[in-house]
Design a protein around this motif. Sequence first.
Motif, short mmCIF file in Angstrom:
data_model
loop_
_atom_site.label_atom_id
_atom_site.label_comp_id
_atom_site.label_asym_id
_atom_site.label_seq_id
_atom_site.Cartn_x
_atom_site.Cartn_y
_atom_site.Cartn_z
N PRO A 1 10.52 -14.41 -44.46
CA PRO A 1 9.93 -15.41 -45.66
C PRO A 1 8.39 -15.14 -46.05
N ASP A 2 7.56 -15.17 -44.82
CA ASP A 2 6.22 -14.81 -44.79
C ASP A 2 5.82 -13.19 -44.46
N ASN A 3 6.63 -12.54 -44.71
CA ASN A 3 6.44 -11.28 -44.43
C ASN A 3 6.55 -10.88 -43.07
N GLU A 4 6.98 -11.76 -42.26
CA GLU A 4 7.10 -11.50 -40.70
C GLU A 4 7.98 -10.24 -40.45
N LEU A 5 7.43 -9.45 -39.65
CA LEU A 5 8.40 -8.33 -39.09
C LEU A 5 9.20 -8.76 -38.01
N ILE A 6 10.46 -8.83 -38.32
CA ILE A 6 11.49 -9.32 -37.48
C ILE A 6 12.43 -8.24 -36.91
N HIS A 7 12.30 -8.08 -35.65
CA HIS A 7 13.00 -6.99 -34.92
C HIS A 7 14.16 -7.59 -33.97
N SER B 1 0.89 -9.75 -40.03
CA SER B 1 0.02 -10.80 -39.04
C SER B 1 0.96 -11.60 -38.21
N LYS B 2 2.29 -11.22 -38.15
CA LYS B 2 3.43 -11.58 -37.29
C LYS B 2 4.37 -10.85 -37.03
N VAL B 3 4.69 -10.79 -35.73
CA VAL B 3 5.99 -9.93 -35.32
C VAL B 3 6.81 -11.04 -34.33
N VAL B 4 8.06 -10.70 -34.81
CA VAL B 4 9.03 -11.77 -34.19
C VAL B 4 10.04 -10.88 -33.53
N TYR B 5 10.35 -11.13 -32.53
CA TYR B 5 11.35 -10.61 -31.35
C TYR B 5 12.64 -11.43 -31.38
N ALA B 6 13.85 -10.93 -31.60
CA ALA B 6 14.83 -11.92 -31.82
C ALA B 6 15.99 -11.09 -31.00
N PHE B 7 16.47 -11.75 -29.87
CA PHE B 7 17.43 -11.03 -28.98
C PHE B 7 18.65 -11.92 -28.65
N ARG B 8 19.78 -11.14 -28.67
CA ARG B 8 21.05 -11.80 -28.38
C ARG B 8 21.56 -11.23 -27.05
N CYS B 9 21.74 -12.16 -25.80
CA CYS B 9 21.92 -11.61 -24.77
C CYS B 9 23.62 -11.59 -24.60
N THR B 10 24.10 -10.37 -24.14
CA THR B 10 25.50 -10.22 -24.43
C THR B 10 26.37 -10.46 -23.02
N ASP B 11 25.20 -10.79 -21.93
CA ASP B 11 26.07 -11.50 -20.56
C ASP B 11 26.17 -12.67 -20.47
N SER C 1 3.56 -5.39 -24.50
CA SER C 1 3.50 -5.27 -26.13
C SER C 1 2.85 -6.19 -26.64
N ALA C 2 3.12 -7.60 -26.25
CA ALA C 2 2.60 -8.84 -26.94
C ALA C 2 1.07 -8.73 -26.53
N ARG C 3 0.32 -8.45 -25.52
CA ARG C 3 -1.03 -8.34 -25.48
C ARG C 3 -1.47 -7.19 -26.47
N ARG C 4 -0.96 -6.22 -26.54
CA ARG C 4 -1.62 -5.27 -27.60
C ARG C 4 -1.40 -5.73 -28.84
N LEU C 5 -0.16 -6.27 -29.14
CA LEU C 5 -0.22 -6.92 -30.79
C LEU C 5 -1.23 -7.95 -30.64
N ARG C 6 -1.44 -8.75 -29.81
CA ARG C 6 -2.38 -9.74 -30.09
C ARG C 6 -3.80 -9.29 -29.94
N ILE D 1 -2.43 -9.83 -34.29
CA ILE D 1 -1.23 -10.08 -34.77
C ILE D 1 -0.49 -11.23 -33.89
N GLU D 2 0.02 -12.27 -34.38
CA GLU D 2 0.90 -13.21 -33.63
C GLU D 2 2.27 -12.71 -33.07
#
Length: 526
Positions: free
Chosen positions: A415-421, A475-485, A505-510, A514-515
């Motif tokens: 909703p605030d243009n977050e990039l959700i993966h 300005s913000k990247v969101v990682y969303a993950f579902r564990c199948t196990d 990845s998180a350190r380089r984004l920061r 980028i949050e």
Amino acid sequence: MFEALGDERIDKLIERGADYSNTEVAGCPALVVFGQGDECKPSWLNNARKTTGLPLDLTTQNSFALLLIAVDGTVYGLGYGTGYHLIPSEYKDARFGLSFAARVADPERVRDLVRRRPGQRGRVDGTWAAGGIPVWLIGVDQQSDVIDRLGATTTGLDLTASRNGSGDIRIQGGIGLRARFGVAPEDLVHDIRTIAAIINEKAPIAELAFVDHMAVVNDTTRREWLDANLESILSSTETACRDLAIAIPEECLDDYHQARSTEIRIGSAPAKPVTEVTMEAIATRASVQKEGTRVASLRKGRIQLYTDQLQRDRLSHSNALKWIEATVSLDERRYHLLDGEWLEFDGAYADSQDGLIEELLAGSSDIELPAWKDGWKEEDYLHFAAIRTQMPCLDRKLISISGGRKFEACDLLGPDNELIHVKQGGSSKPLSHLFNQGLVSAAELQHSSEARKKFSELVQVHGNGRAIPLDFVPSKVVYAFRCTDGRTLSASTLYPFSKVTLGSSARRLRDMGIEVKLIGIDTVAE
């Protein structure tokens, strides 16, 4: 020592006028092999004559010597001239020089550093600074990069070279170690013992600890499993070319760009001359070997570089397996074949990322995603999530930019243009893909005006009325993950390799301003 050099090789050297001698160096048993190459015309002579119109009556002859010396039960080799080429690569300790450099190098005066990153198709990066620079200026990804060579200035060592002068010593560590050693027998043996003691008793310098974060796999059962996995890949040339990559061995780095032809010898078939080393050339020779012997044939096989098409002037050589880079997963563990050794990220090093990961998971999130039904594929879930949340779904809508690059900006646009993966899986591989996808897309959108323009156009078409400005920078990247196990996403349940790649990845984004946020997706039964 004789076994390492091989009777056949020594016989050939003797036929060409070389010789060897058993001796002692400061009471330590030693073997010296020495000689001269055949006098011959340089490989480039005919070209030079044609260009200049001059007769240029020139010949060359190279001399060499190799000293093998046993000190306290370990054999060390010292090469004079091209003598170090005589040692078969399978007898070399791949981390010897690097382990020493990591324990004595001045992190403020790094002169050269060569590194590679697993999964980057054999890419090798090198940095050189004549006067030395702080290691942090080089831009090493300490969580992902594998260091092949480290050169620096050091001081305070009890080596012969530091007894006179300022005490500064220049070293370069990789498979071997380059430095100034004592010439007198007693001095040389003293220096060897000093080096061995440092490697065995001293911890790496804090700023250089990342050099040792990859551990060699020593468990016999696991090594056999990894070799069997590689054996299967090598059974098909097509599969090998798809899943494996060419990587220049550290010992061939200096000579690789001078090579004009290559000899590939794998198995009992005649050596195959080729213009350059390719995965297809190696895989073709390996695939015809008897089942169960392909990996062994690569370890025994040899790839020799030459400066000329006629293959008279030799450069460095290495066993064929060292030219292959592979990545293999076993449950939650991730292994890499580099320089002929199976390596695994050190578990303790991976655990050092826990603080950052808990920070990324902490607190409530502005992004709420619905539960994932068992049996749904990723596209099913994203379609459902887009309808439920009213967020645009941009899954598999690739953006093409100059240079042939393509990237997926995100799976969902927040909703605030977050990039959700979004990703699901029960191993480290999908997680690693997820983290890399977020980093790549953010970097492209931050640095490329063309990428920003095309992303804006993409949202205009597929955004359900949403609009993104042409100068949009995430300005913000969101990682969303579902564990199948059945795991709950946490620092304690993440796979070791995933911890390392997420931390990187998180350190380089920061660093890019980028949050970063990490959230888990619940699972519900169908």
